[in-house]
Structures are given as structure tokens and as C-alpha cells.
Design an enzyme around this catalytic site. Structure first.
Site, PDB file in Angstrom:
ATOM      1  CD  GLU A 112      40.126  34.049  44.184  1.00 38.78           C
ATOM      2  OE1 GLU A 112      40.258  33.917  42.960  1.00 38.78           O
ATOM      3  OE2 GLU A 112      40.329  33.134  44.999  1.00 38.78           O
TER       4      GLU A 112
ATOM      5  CD  GLU B  78      40.911  30.120  47.471  1.00 37.73           C
ATOM      6  OE1 GLU B  78      41.600  29.700  46.525  1.00 37.73           O
ATOM      7  OE2 GLU B  78      39.769  30.602  47.321  1.00 37.73           O
TER       8      GLU B  78
END
Ligand SMILES: *[C@@H]1O[C@H](CO)[C@@H](O)[C@H](O)[C@H]1NC(C)=O
Ligand SMILES: *[C@@H]1O[C@H](CO)[C@@H](O)[C@H](O)[C@H]1NC(C)=O
Ligand SMILES: *[C@@H]1O[C@H](CO)[C@@H](O)[C@H](O)[C@H]1NC(C)=O
Ligand SMILES: *[C@@H]1O[C@H](CO)[C@@H](O)[C@H](O)[C@H]1NC(C)=O
Ligand SMILES: *[C@@H]1O[C@H](CO)[C@@H](O)[C@H](O)[C@H]1NC(C)=O
Ligand SMILES: CC(=O)N[C@H]1CO[C@H](CO)[C@@H](O)[C@@H]1O
Length: 415
Positions: A119, A190
């Protein structure tokens, strides 16, 4: 100044927790399979596996190899998020505290002692060109391992080829532009089933209907081919393992709750969705798509194969009320914000807003009552005399450098 550093036991994880968790694995995997999943995604927690440099722990609940083999034995795939930086609302995002003492280390940039990531996009700009150099290095490093497996980067719109950029979020069908090259699949790494719970904040609820709607829309609008529910099961962060702002329960609102129990109707509704998608999967994958306009906010996504196979998804993106649409001379009622799945272009097998799964509730029964003073234990921490302490400093010491993260507490005396 003297600083007897203390360990009050908070730093030690209860051994029993590990045993409970590993014995839960087979049933968690079985429930995921029963719920219609094909793959289980998990992180690798570096700071559990290497708490001290060169001191490895792959035993008990840290036995990731055993976990992956158990998933394989039940016939599912694993998607592995190796990190080493994993975030995950976990202490230091999985980085071992001892990295802090590696000479010359700068975290999360183009720094030789530190070259690992997850990320990254929201950090990249802070490091200017070094951020992009570092990003390119991580991609090259991973690809050069020649594992024969595809690599992906979560939330990284400019993931360098052939690394696949993926989306993390609640409504990736609306917020994401898709893969950054035509030969990469659309992957939602996600899709938040609810949200993690920081201390003192309200519980975030996400309905089964909303989750099913956006999951289906992602497949239709972005040719989505991989959706990872985050979390399908979160569990408990024991001891001092969670990040500082987190409570110990992780995604209790997931389809499998904190304790691994099915949370209905979320679990059952997604199971029904997966069954519907499975009926359509061949035509979804190999058929040709046409989109037919059925109304202001209504569309039919029709996939047709060359042997007459036909599957249709009737989308009502209007949020006001349910509406009648006519598709191929038949009238259908579509509730607001819903998608009907017709595996034969005629019969409605599933609608994202119509929940047939049973509803359950959880009830609690106290097993131990701490209502008798005799059951309480008092622990007096010995406070050492100044003369008996060894650590001395004539400047104000920094807590983390002094305790090395073995405790959240530190006694000190100043004079
Ligand atoms: C990073 O890689 C991309 C694509 O491979 C390339 O266009 C870009 O110039 C590289 N950036 C740097 C700073 O090396
Ligand atoms: C999805 O696939 C269709 C048909 O192959 C293509 O036209 C479209 O551009 C794809 N959409 C995305 C977001 O990749
Ligand atoms: C999809 O369309 C293309 C181009 O019209 C055609 O060649 C192909 O056979 C079609 N595929 C199917 C499964 O119908
Ligand atoms: C559905 O409506 C929302 C607004 O309510 C909009 O943001 C989204 O882009 C729409 N989706 C589609 C597929 O049209
Ligand atoms: C729908 O009805 C019209 C008129 O009755 C007919 O011509 C057409 O073939 C029908 N379409 C389908 C898909 O059944
Ligand atoms: C990427 C994405 O979809 N992020 C969204 C996640 O969900 C929150 C609300 O719960 C939105 O604010 C984000 O935009």
C-alpha cells in the site's frame, strides 16, 4: 536519571491463544469453502516470525507453511500478502521493532537497508523521485524472483508492468479506474466487509445487500475476476500485537465473526451470491458482453457464448424505489440499488437486495464471574531503589529506544 525497565507481562502473549487459533484453522477453512470461496488470502507477519534478528519462529500459530498446506488440503488456493510491510492495523505494520536499530535505516523509501513494501501509493509522493525509484525497484525485485506466480500491488495505480495494480475499498466498482494495462485482470484485494475498529469509535456496519451489490457491480463494470473480502474472518489480536489505535477484536462484523462463528445473513447471502456467480462463470469468462439500456438507472449486462449460453445481470442503480423493467419481453421487479442474476437470461436466481439467508444473533453467557473479591489477584510491582538500577542517563531518554518495545510502561526516577 535511572530507568529500571520493566516487563509487566503485557509483552508476553498467552500461550493458550496460539493453541486455540491453530485448532480453529480447519473449521475456518471449511466454512470459507462452504461459503463459496476459492482462495484464502493471508498476510505474512514478519515481526511474529523474526522477533529478534536471526531468531525465527514458525511454530504454533506462526506456522504459515502448515496453514497454507491445510488450505491446499481442503482444495482452496492461497493469495499471500508477503509484505514485509503489511499495515494490517498490526504493530508497526508487521515490521520487527529491531529494524529501528539498523544503522542508516530510513523506512519505506529508496534506502538500501530497507527495501520492502505494501500500500505504497499514499506514501510515494512524500519521497518524490526516490519514492518512484523505490517503487520500481520493489516491482523488479519481485519479478526477478522468477516464482512463476503473478505479483500484485495493492492500491498502486502506477504499478510497473507486469505487476498488477489492485483496488482496496468498499466500492471499487465506483472508485477505481481498473487495471493500468489491458492484459491485467481486475482484482479487488480488499473489499471491506465492514471496517476495523479503532478505540472509542462507532462500529461500522455494512449490510450484506450493499456488499453483494458492489461485488457484483465490480465484476460487471470492471470485468472483475478476483474479489477478496476484507475480512472474511478477522479474529483476535492478542497481547500487544495490534497497532496502537486498535481494539483487540478485528472485523467482528465479517461473515465469520471474531470467534469464527458464521454471522448471518452476511455469510449466507454471500454464499448465495457465489453460487449464482458460479452458475454463470463459464459464460462470464468466455462470453461476449452487451449492455442494454432498460431505464434511466437500469441496465442489463448480457453475456453470450457461441453455443447459445446466455447469462444476464439486471442492474437497478437507482436508490429511490423498486422498479419494473422489461427484459426480452419479460417483466422483472428490481428493488432499489440491486442486481438480479439470471443464469439463463430468463430465471432470477439471486437478487443482491433480497436476502433469503437465515438471520442469527449471538448471545453471551458468563462462564466466570469476577464478582467475588477472593477471585481477584493483586500484583505489586517491585519498585527498585535508585542504587539497585543499572541504566543511567544524564539526558532525557526516548521510551522506545529504552524499552525496545518489550513493554508499554517504563519507570524512571529523576533527580
Ligand atoms: C519507473 O518505471 C516506470 C515504468 O516502468 C517508468 O516509466 C519510470 O520512468 C520509472 N521511474 C523512475 C524514477 O525510474
Ligand atoms: C471489460 O471487457 C470488455 C470486453 O472485453 C472491454 O471492452 C472493456 O474495456 C473492459 N473493461 C475494463 C474496465 O477493463
Ligand atoms: C465474441 O465476438 C467475437 C467478435 O464478434 C467473435 O469472434 C467471438 O466468436 C465471440 N465469442 C463468443 C463466445 O461468442
Ligand atoms: C450508480 O450510482 C452512483 C450514485 O448513486 C454512481 O456513483 C455510480 O457511478 C453509478 N454506477 C453505475 C454503474 O452507473
Ligand atoms: C418479443 O416480442 C416480440 C413481439 O411479440 C417478438 O417479435 C420478439 O421475438 C420477442 N423477443 C424475444 C426475445 O422473445
Ligand atoms: C477506495 C475506496 O473505495 N474507498 C472508500 C472506502 O470506504 C469509505 C467509506 O467507508 C470511503 O470513504 C472510501 O472512499
Amino acid at each position: 536519571m535511572s530507568m529500571p525497565s520493566t516487563d509487566d507481562g503485557c509483552g508476553k502473549r498467552p500461550a493458550v491463544a496460539g493453541i486455540i487459533i491453530t485448532t480453529m484453522w480447519p473449521s475456518l477453512i471449511a466454512k470459507a469453502k462452504e461459503g463459496g470461496l476459492d482462495a484464502i488470502q493471508t498476510y505474512v507477519f514478519w515481526n511474529l516470525h523474526e522477533p529478534q534478528p536471526g531468531q525465527y519462529d514458525f511454530t504454533g500459530r506462526n506456522d504459515i507453511v502448515s496453514f497454507i498446506k491445510q488450505v491446499q488440503q481442503q482444495g482452496l488456493y492461497v493469495s499471500l500478502r508477503i509484505g514485509p510491510f503489511i499495515e494490517a492495523e498490526w504493530g508497526y505494520g508487521g515490521l520487527p521493532f529491531w529494524l529501528h536499530d539498523v544503522p542508516g535505516i530510513v523506512f519505506r523509501t529508496n534506502n538500501d537497508p530497507f527495501k520492502i513494501e505494501n500500500e505504497y501509493q499514499n506514501i510515494e509522493r512524500a519521497f518524490h523521485e526516490e519514492g518512484t525509484l523505490y517503487l520500481n525497484w520493489t516491482a523488479q525485485m519481485a519479478v526477478d524472483q522468477n516464482t512463476g506466480e503473478p505479483w500484485m500491488m495493492c492500491k498502486q495505480d502506477d504499478a510497473p508492468d507486469p505487476v498488477i495494480n489492485t483496488c482496496n475499498g468498499m466500492r471499487c466498482d465506483e472508485t477505481w479506474n481498473g487495471p493500468n494495462s489491458p492484459n491485467k485482470p481486475s482484482i479487488w484485494t480488499e473489499n471491506w466487509t465492514s471496517f476495523f475498529q479503532p478505540y472509542g469509535e462507532d462500529v461500522v456496519m455494512r449490510s450484506a445487500q450493499d456488499l453483494a451489490f458492489h461485488t457484483t457491480m465490480f465484476i460487471l463494470k470492471l470485468n472483475g475476476s478476483f474479489v477478496n473480502y476484507y475480512m472474511y474472518h478477522g479474529g483476535t489480536n492478542f497481547g500487544r500485537t495490534p497497532a496502537s489505535f486498535m481494539i483487540t477484536g478485528y472485523y467482528d462484523q465479517a461473515p465469520l465473526d471474531e470467534y469464527g462463528l458464521t454471522r448471518q445473513p452476511k455469510y449466507g447471502h454471500l454464499k448465495d451470491l457465489h453460487a449464482a456467480l458460479r452458475m454463470c462463470s463459464q459464460t462470464l469468462l468466455y462470453g461476449n458482453l452487451t449492455i442494454e439500456d432498460l431505464g434511466e438507472y437500469q441496465d442489463a449486462y448480457v453475456y453470450e457464448g457461441n453455443s447459445g449460453e446466455c447469462v444476464a445481470f439486471l442492474v437497478n442503480n437507482g436508490s429511490r424505489e423498486s422498479i419494473q423493467v422489461v427484459f426480452r419481453n419479460t417483466s422483472y421487479t428490481l428493488p432499489s440499488k440491486s442486481i438480479s442474476i439470471l443464469p439463463d437470461c430468463k430465471t432470477v436466481f439471486f437478487n443482491t437486495a433480497m436476502v433469503n439467508a437465515q438471520v442469527n444473533t449471538r448471545s453471551y453467557q458468563p462462564i466466570i464471574r469476577f464478582d467475588s473479591p477472593q477471585k481477584w489477584e493483586v500484583f505489586s510491582e517491585p519498585i527498585p531503589q535508585f542504587d539497585q538500577t543499572s541504566l543511567r542517563s544524564d539526558t532525557l531518554p526516548e521510551q522506545m529506544n529504552s524499552t525496545k518495545d518489550t513493554s508499554d510502561y517504563m519507570w524512571y526516577t529523576m533527580r
